[in-house]
Enzyme design. Structure first.
Site, mmCIF file in Angstrom:
data_model
loop_
_atom_site.group_PDB
_atom_site.id
_atom_site.type_symbol
_atom_site.label_atom_id
_atom_site.label_comp_id
_atom_site.label_asym_id
_atom_site.label_seq_id
_atom_site.Cartn_x
_atom_site.Cartn_y
_atom_site.Cartn_z
ATOM 1 N N ALA A 111 -3.239 -1.220 7.579
ATOM 2 C CA ALA A 111 -2.965 -1.299 6.154
ATOM 3 C C ALA A 111 -4.158 -0.887 5.402
ATOM 4 C CB ALA A 111 -2.922 -2.839 5.513
ATOM 5 N N TYR A 112 -3.879 -0.837 4.144
ATOM 6 C CA TYR A 112 -5.237 -0.299 3.243
ATOM 7 C C TYR A 112 -5.579 -1.344 2.368
ATOM 8 C CZ TYR A 112 -4.756 4.164 5.360
ATOM 9 O OH TYR A 112 -4.736 5.244 6.281
ATOM 10 N N VAL A 113 -6.747 -1.828 2.386
ATOM 11 C CA VAL A 113 -7.377 -2.976 1.573
ATOM 12 C C VAL A 113 -7.843 -2.362 0.298
ATOM 13 C CG1 VAL A 113 -9.238 -4.691 1.512
ATOM 14 C CG2 VAL A 113 -8.275 -4.384 3.672
ATOM 15 N N ALA A 114 -8.141 -0.906 0.111
ATOM 16 C CA ALA A 114 -8.467 -0.292 -0.998
ATOM 17 C C ALA A 114 -7.951 1.092 -0.920
ATOM 18 C CB ALA A 114 -10.128 -0.538 -1.351
#
Length: 162
Positions: free
Chosen positions: A29-32
């Site tokens: 997943a992409y935190v930012a």
């Protein structure tokens, strides 16, 4: 600082399966997520976790920083990440002196199969296996970052092998 230099293709055939040397299950997943940078959390085989920072606007070459993190931290970061958790199995295939990574997506993107080849030099010209389809390097619809943020900006039905 490491450089990521890669080309990406859709996969058109299944012959690659006979050449697999290794397979790993990924959740990421992409935190930012911004146009020219991202922070990704990835869990591999439910055992190892990394945090990766990528910077650069080029589709071919970007700066990449990767760090091991505790599995528990990765789970917490993933739970708070916006968008979609990408689920895929990555298969490694050696071909023509290069290592190809074939990603078979599950979950929301079930049926999507993409191959990437990482190179040491952006002028490298790897031999393209017969099982590749069209090149999608630079097509943001097929970037993991875009898929995770649930914004492919176009129909993916032509790429799904359902």
């Amino acid at each position: 600082m490491a450089k990521e230099i890669e080309r990406k293709f859709l996969v058109a055939g299944g012959e690659w399966r006979n050449e697999v040397t290794h397979s790993m299950a990924f959740r990421q997943a992409y935190v930012a997520s911004m146009e020219n940078r991202s922070v990704r959390v990835r869990i591999v085989d439910q055992r190892d976790a990394t945090l990766t920072i990528k910077i650069g606007a080029s589709a071919l070459v970007r700066d990449e920083y990767e760090y091991s993190i505790p599995l528990k931290d990765a789970e917490e970061l993933m739970a708070s990440a916006p968008g979609v958790v990408i689920e895929k199995t990555r298969h490694t295939v050696d071909h023509g002196g290069f290592t190809w990574e074939v990603d078979v997506f599950e979950g929301k993107y079930h049926g999507l199969v993409v191959a990437e080849v990482e190179m040491n030099d952006e002028n490298a010209n790897p031999d393209l296996p017969s099982w590749l389809g069209r090149e999608v390097t630079g097509d943001k619809r097929f970037s993991n970052q875009s898929l995770a943020m649930d914004c492919p900006n176009g129909d993916l039905s032509d790429a799904l092998q359902n």
